[in-house]
Write an enzyme that holds these catalytic residues in place. Structure first.
Site, PDB file in Angstrom:
ATOM      1  CG  ASP A 212      -0.345  -0.160   2.541  1.00 43.83           C
ATOM      2  OD1 ASP A 212       0.654  -0.892   2.650  1.00 43.83           O
ATOM      3  OD2 ASP A 212      -0.844   0.460   3.514  1.00 43.83           O
ATOM      4  CG  HIS A 213       3.145   2.477   2.524  1.00 45.12           C
ATOM      5  ND1 HIS A 213       3.081   3.663   3.239  1.00 45.12           N
ATOM      6  CD2 HIS A 213       2.325   1.607   3.174  1.00 45.12           C
ATOM      7  CE1 HIS A 213       2.264   3.510   4.264  1.00 45.12           C
ATOM      8  NE2 HIS A 213       1.797   2.259   4.248  1.00 45.12           N
TER       9      HIS A 213
HETATM   10 ZN   LIG Z   1       0.403   0.918   5.238  1.00 47.08          ZN
HETATM   11 ZN   LIG Z   2       2.897  -1.225   6.502  1.00 49.08          ZN
END
Ligand SMILES: [Zn+2]
Ligand SMILES: [Zn+2]
Length: 299
Positions: free
Chosen positions: A64-65
């Site tokens: 998610d990054h």
């Molecule tokens: Zn995250």
């Molecule tokens: Zn994380």
């Protein structure tokens, strides 16, 4: 400088919130902090030009990054002009970027320079004449670093005072700009009497992490502290288990670090209403706002 928040959801995108990425505009230079899936499209909607991105600071290699990286690199490379991209991240960033590049077939027109951080304390990872960036290790389930973008203080010359005293503008004034005393027509002008200091601004980013002293160190005196707060206090046990912090802990960090403003982000998708998360933080640190996608902060 202007910060545009492009994603405020943790782990998965929702209808209202995308995953983590943040665009800092510093004098026209684009600086990206994390690059979750869909970052390019969020930039389109937010009116941001991806070709302005010169630096990407990655906090850790959870999807998610970082999942938006490959698409972004590919599109930046579609332009004819050469583009140099500096990417900073935790250890293993070199290995992971090269795997990403191998995963797609495209012309490699972007020159990528990678710098890995494995700091022992608070360490400088980048510096130029206008600003520097510091990193620190945090307490997540995989190697994770927090960032601190520090604009350098500027010396402002008191031109009208000098003029009143008969000093003409010219190269001699450069000495005051350099922090030295100036000699003009045989007279010494003390630097402290003819200059004032404009304090630089500080932006701190505390991404996925459990609570610990390094969260406070990286946030010290931040004008804007962007801090993860996956859970409200009622789920503090869950936060501990998953190595995240609650919004109450985010507020404690802001308070201990003497930050001026706290912006919460990285919300669990269970919160369709963010009120509980925000109220927990505001009880401790009143100058808190809940981040939302496309939020712009000028400071
Ligand atoms: Zn995250
Ligand atoms: Zn994380």
């Amino acid at each position: 400088m202007k910060l545009t928040i492009l994603g405020t959801s943790c782990m998965v995108p929702t209808k209202e919130r995308n995953v983590s990425s943040h665009y800092l505009d510093y004098k026209g230079e684009g600086i990206l902090f994390d690059c979750g899936e869909g970052t390019q499209r969020q930039m389109n909607i937010g009116g941001l030009n991806r070709h302005k991105i010169k630096k990407i600071f990655l906090t850790h290699w959870h999807g998610d990054h970082v999942s938006g990286l490959i698409g972004l690199i590919q599109t930046i490379g579609n332009k004819e002009e050469a583009h140099v991209l500096d990417i900073f991240g935790p250890k293993e960033t070199k290995k992971r970027i090269s795997s990403l590049i191998e995963s797609c077939d495209f012309q490699k027109k972007v020159e990528i320079k990678i710098k890995e951080a494995n700091p022992r304390g608070l360490e400088k990872i980048y510096e130029n004449k206008d600003y520097f960036v510091e990193v620190i290790n945090l307490y997540h389930s995989i190697p994770t670093i927090g960032y601190r973008f520090v604009e350098k203080d500027k010396i402002k010359i008191r031109i009208s005072k000098l003029k009143r005293e008969g000093v003409k503008e010219g190269p001699h004034i450069k000495r005051l700009q350099e922090g030295k005393d100036m000699i003009y027509k045989g007279k010494t002008y003390k630097n402290k009497d003819y200059t004032s200091v404009i304090k630089g601004k500080i932006f701190s980013y505390v991404p996925d992490t459990a609570y610990g002293p390094n969260c406070v160190k990286i946030a010290e005196n931040a004008d804007i502290l962007l801090c993860e707060s996956t859970f409200a206090h009622s789920l503090s046990e869950k936060a501990k288990e998953t190595k995240h912090i609650t919004s109450r802990e985010a507020a404690q960090i802001a308070s201990q670090a003497n930050a001026k403003k706290l912006i919460l982000t990285h919300f669990s998708q269970r919160y369709t209403e963010i009120k509980e998360v925000l109220d927990d933080a505001k009880d401790i640190f009143p100058n808190t706002e809940a981040g939302f996608d496309f939020m712009k902060v000028v400071f």
